[in-house]
Design a protein around this motif. Structure first.
Motif, PDB file in Angstrom:
ATOM      1  N   GLU A  80       0.826  -1.213   0.000  1.00 19.98           N
ATOM      2  CA  GLU A  80       0.000   0.000   0.000  1.00 19.98           C
ATOM      3  C   GLU A  80       0.856   1.258   0.000  1.00 19.98           C
ATOM      4  O   GLU A  80       0.598   2.210  -0.750  1.00 19.98           O
ATOM      5  CB  GLU A  80      -0.915  -0.006   1.225  1.00 19.98           C
ATOM      6  CG  GLU A  80      -1.737   1.269   1.359  1.00 19.98           C
ATOM      7  CD  GLU A  80      -2.299   1.461   2.761  1.00 19.98           C
ATOM      8  OE1 GLU A  80      -2.586   2.629   3.099  1.00 19.98           O
ATOM      9  OE2 GLU A  80      -2.427   0.465   3.499  1.00 19.98           O
ATOM     10  N   GLU A  83       2.435   1.786  -3.329  1.00 19.94           N
ATOM     11  CA  GLU A  83       1.484   2.281  -4.328  1.00 19.94           C
ATOM     12  C   GLU A  83       1.139   3.744  -4.091  1.00 19.94           C
ATOM     13  O   GLU A  83       1.065   4.537  -5.034  1.00 19.94           O
ATOM     14  CB  GLU A  83       0.216   1.437  -4.290  1.00 19.94           C
ATOM     15  CG  GLU A  83      -0.815   1.842  -5.336  1.00 19.94           C
ATOM     16  CD  GLU A  83      -2.038   0.949  -5.340  1.00 19.94           C
ATOM     17  OE1 GLU A  83      -3.019   1.295  -6.031  1.00 19.94           O
ATOM     18  OE2 GLU A  83      -2.025  -0.091  -4.648  1.00 19.94           O
ATOM     19  N   ARG A  84       0.935   4.127  -2.834  1.00 26.19           N
ATOM     20  CA  ARG A  84       0.511   5.492  -2.500  1.00 26.19           C
ATOM     21  C   ARG A  84       1.644   6.495  -2.544  1.00 26.19           C
ATOM     22  O   ARG A  84       1.469   7.640  -2.964  1.00 26.19           O
ATOM     23  CB  ARG A  84      -0.130   5.521  -1.108  1.00 26.19           C
ATOM     24  CG  ARG A  84      -1.504   4.905  -1.024  1.00 26.19           C
ATOM     25  CD  ARG A  84      -2.015   4.950   0.410  1.00 26.19           C
ATOM     26  NE  ARG A  84      -2.015   6.298   0.948  1.00 26.19           N
ATOM     27  CZ  ARG A  84      -2.161   6.597   2.234  1.00 26.19           C
ATOM     28  NH1 ARG A  84      -2.282   5.619   3.123  1.00 26.19           N
ATOM     29  NH2 ARG A  84      -2.164   7.846   2.637  1.00 26.19           N
ATOM     30  N   HIS A  85       2.829   6.062  -2.087  1.00 23.03           N
ATOM     31  CA  HIS A  85       3.923   7.016  -1.903  1.00 23.03           C
ATOM     32  C   HIS A  85       5.175   6.677  -2.701  1.00 23.03           C
ATOM     33  O   HIS A  85       6.160   7.422  -2.638  1.00 23.03           O
ATOM     34  CB  HIS A  85       4.294   7.095  -0.420  1.00 23.03           C
ATOM     35  CG  HIS A  85       3.159   7.487   0.471  1.00 23.03           C
ATOM     36  ND1 HIS A  85       2.643   8.770   0.513  1.00 23.03           N
ATOM     37  CD2 HIS A  85       2.426   6.755   1.368  1.00 23.03           C
ATOM     38  CE1 HIS A  85       1.656   8.828   1.396  1.00 23.03           C
ATOM     39  NE2 HIS A  85       1.498   7.620   1.926  1.00 23.03           N
TER      40      HIS A  85
END
Length: 295
Positions: A80, A83-85
């Motif tokens: 996660e 993917e986000r950062h």
């Protein structure tokens, strides 16, 4: 423009983990994010709120539930954040379970090993691949984990071992504890000693595989010994706390390393205490009583 940094600390509801989050949140920038993680949702929320409201806090602080004994959950969080950062910049594997001298070690072995060793392995496996160049991935350990603290018969299990081999050795040790044969095979009675040896061996295994690429990029993989820290985890085992540090005092030295712009390559893959390398092969097998050993 420099991208925001992402930091994550496990076992951060209290003790040195909480102090590390406090320190990061006050020393990192307003665009940076510090993730305070732990197993208990309420404690995580309360701890994150406390840091977020502190006068010196500059960074965004988020509480996230993470049980490091659940390798799937650890992998999911790493994915996660990637993917986000685009990855993470600072990861501190700090989670540990309470171990007390008033109960048989065999009764406490599974939870302790699952958190301290299974959790370390899961964090190294999942967060190593998403660590951004120049990042820091450290495991909070102890100088009790020097290889010399093991019986010579056991040292080859960890010296130069791969992560898979370290995991296999840990499970062999666990089985011996439950079978009542650990002592005759040379394992120390106190679970903390072989557990810390295995943690440092796991760090060394991962670092050996990554060193060629990490060192030129300024990335750090290491185990950290904060010295004797006065916490509920250490109180049952040590009798003299006159030289012990508070969690906040211990965290400051660790933060200086984690947040430094440049890392001495000599620290890579090693056990680091107060900014210096603690030799892996030092130490002697513990004599009675185990609880008088200093970290």
């Amino acid at each position: 423009m420099k991208s925001a940094r992402i930091a994550l600390v496990t076992g951060a509801n209290q003790g040195i983990g909480f102090a590390l989050v406090e320190g990061m949140a006050s020393r990192m920038g307003p665009d940076d994010v510090v993730l305070l993680t732990g197993r208990n949702a309420q404690r995580v929320a309360d701890a994150a709120a406390l840091v977020a409201k502190a006068p010196g806090t500059r960074s965004r602080v988020e509480g996230r539930v993470l049980d490091v004994t659940d390798a799937g959950a650890v992998a999911a969080m790493a994915a996660e954040l990637h993917e986000r950062h685009g990855g993470v910049d600072i990861v501190v594997s700090n989670a540990s379970a309470l171990l007390t001298p008033d109960r048989p070690q065999s009764e406490q072995a599974d939870e302790f090993i699952d958190v301290a060793n299974g959790g370390t392995h899961a964090m190294l496996r999942s967060f190593g691949p998403v660590l951004r160049p120049g990042g820091r991935l450290v495991v909070m350990a102890s100088s009790l984990g020097r290889l010399g603290h093991l019986d010579p018969r056991l040292r080859p299990l960890f010296d130069g071992a791969s992560l898979d081999e370290v995991e296999k050795a840990v499970e062999s040790w666990r089985a011996a504890v439950h079978a009542g044969t650990a002592g005759e095979r040379g394992w120390p009675h106190w679970l903390n000693v072989p557990s810390k040896v295995a943690q440092i061996a796991a760090v060394r295994a991962v670092a050996a595989r990554r060193r060629k690429n990490d060192v030129p990029e300024g990335t750090l993989i290491a185990a950290i010994c904060p010295g004797l820290v006065d916490t509920p985890l250490s109180r049952p085992w040590f009798t003299d706390f006159s030289q012990a540090r508070t969690p906040a005092q211990a965290a400051r030295v660790v933060l200086d390393l984690l947040l430094s712009e440049r890392i001495d390559p000599a620290l890579y893959g090693e056990l680091v205490r107060f900014g210096s390398v603690v030799p892996w092969h030092d130490g002697t097998p513990p004599q009675e009583p185990d609880r008088l050993l200093a970290p």
